[in-house]
Design a protein around this motif. Sequence first.
Motif, mmCIF file in Angstrom:
data_model
loop_
_atom_site.group_PDB
_atom_site.id
_atom_site.type_symbol
_atom_site.label_atom_id
_atom_site.label_comp_id
_atom_site.label_asym_id
_atom_site.label_seq_id
_atom_site.Cartn_x
_atom_site.Cartn_y
_atom_site.Cartn_z
ATOM 1 N N ALA A 4 0.938 -1.231 0.077
ATOM 2 C CA ALA A 4 0.021 -0.128 0.026
ATOM 3 C C ALA A 4 1.003 1.134 -0.030
ATOM 4 N N ILE A 5 0.382 2.289 -0.590
ATOM 5 C CA ILE A 5 1.088 3.534 -0.706
ATOM 6 C C ILE A 5 1.708 3.827 0.653
ATOM 7 N N GLY A 6 2.774 4.304 0.769
ATOM 8 C CA GLY A 6 3.677 4.597 1.975
ATOM 9 C C GLY A 6 4.049 3.592 2.805
ATOM 10 N N ASN A 7 3.926 2.248 2.434
ATOM 11 C CA ASN A 7 4.496 1.236 3.306
ATOM 12 C C ASN A 7 5.948 0.779 2.747
ATOM 13 N N THR A 8 6.737 0.379 3.757
ATOM 14 C CA THR A 8 8.098 0.069 3.264
ATOM 15 C C THR A 8 7.958 -1.552 3.516
ATOM 16 N N ILE A 9 8.636 -2.164 2.327
ATOM 17 C CA ILE A 9 8.670 -3.591 2.283
ATOM 18 C C ILE A 9 9.753 -4.114 1.547
ATOM 19 N N PRO A 10 10.360 -5.287 1.781
ATOM 20 C CA PRO A 10 11.427 -5.669 1.087
ATOM 21 C C PRO A 10 11.118 -5.992 -0.477
ATOM 22 N N ILE A 11 11.959 -5.424 -1.384
ATOM 23 C CA ILE A 11 11.403 -5.667 -2.857
ATOM 24 C C ILE A 11 11.161 -7.071 -3.477
ATOM 25 N N GLY A 12 11.702 -7.985 -2.666
ATOM 26 C CA GLY A 12 11.427 -9.363 -2.795
ATOM 27 C C GLY A 12 10.162 -9.658 -2.702
ATOM 28 N N GLU A 13 9.308 -9.154 -2.132
ATOM 29 C CA GLU A 13 7.885 -9.429 -1.562
ATOM 30 C C GLU A 13 7.197 -8.689 -2.573
ATOM 31 N N MET A 14 7.493 -8.000 -3.582
ATOM 32 C CA MET A 14 6.433 -7.080 -4.166
ATOM 33 C C MET A 14 6.139 -7.884 -5.585
ATOM 34 N N ALA B 126 12.087 -1.110 -0.051
ATOM 35 C CA ALA B 126 11.943 0.181 -0.746
ATOM 36 C C ALA B 126 10.399 0.729 -0.184
ATOM 37 N N THR B 127 9.966 2.071 -0.421
ATOM 38 C CA THR B 127 8.740 2.590 -0.080
ATOM 39 C C THR B 127 7.932 2.135 -1.375
ATOM 40 N N VAL B 128 6.473 2.019 -1.149
ATOM 41 C CA VAL B 128 5.643 1.922 -2.100
ATOM 42 C C VAL B 128 5.129 3.192 -2.896
ATOM 43 N N GLY B 129 5.257 3.624 -3.892
ATOM 44 C CA GLY B 129 4.708 4.683 -4.583
ATOM 45 C C GLY B 129 5.640 5.592 -5.150
#
Length: 254
Positions: A97-107, A164-167
């Motif tokens: 979701a916009i503003g969340n920070t996730i490892p790029i491998g999970e995207m 990375a941050t989403v958005g």
Amino acid sequence: MGRVIRSQRKGAGSIFTSRTHRRKGAAKLRSLDYAEREGYIRGLIKEIIHDPGRGAPLAKVQFRDPYRFKTRTELFIATEGMYTGQFVYCGKKAKLAIGNTIPIGEMPEGSIISNIEEKPGDRGAIARASGNYATVIGQNADDGITRIRLPSGSKKTLQSACRATVGVVAGGGRIEKPLLKAGRAFFKHRAKRNSWPRTRGVAMNPVDHVHGGGNHQHIGKASTVARSSVPGQKVGLIAARRTGLIRGSKVNKD
């Protein structure tokens, strides 16, 4: 022998150093901890602020300390769609979701991301300028690597553990509005560093610049210079692979 030219003087710092007095601080992701590696942690956006000398706004995000009874305030680069009072989540189990920070491998492929780590735990290095973003274009779960397309259009392979941050970074379209007058350029650069107004080399005398002098304002020699040139000669197109207009359509090799 000529004078020490501008590019040589810039190397020494002095009057050319950046103006950092009113800046709000380094914008970084959270330090990588157990909560982010194994689950997620929730933060609250308290304020969205302007940082002098930076095109993108910053978000002040408050997190509860996982180990002590206190709150930690982090400075994140704001993404488009963030607002005060919003909850943002950081960690491996956080949602896309916009503003969340996730490892790029999970995207999933096609995700739009910003403020990407180059190495796991470096707290953000790529796609941080206003309006910038990168795109996830490939995942290799076996090797633990992810391919992304950078804002420049080039592609890069990173470890899937990089966060990375989403958005998209907020503040996009900033350069579409013309400055119109010298006063606005003056105040823009006053917040950054001493780099304006900039006198052209061909407008100088021979003593001040390699391109100076002559009865007409012309360079008088090739504008390309070797990487190995001495500092007083290193002006123009340094170690250029090619020059001139780029002709033809751009071909993307995926």
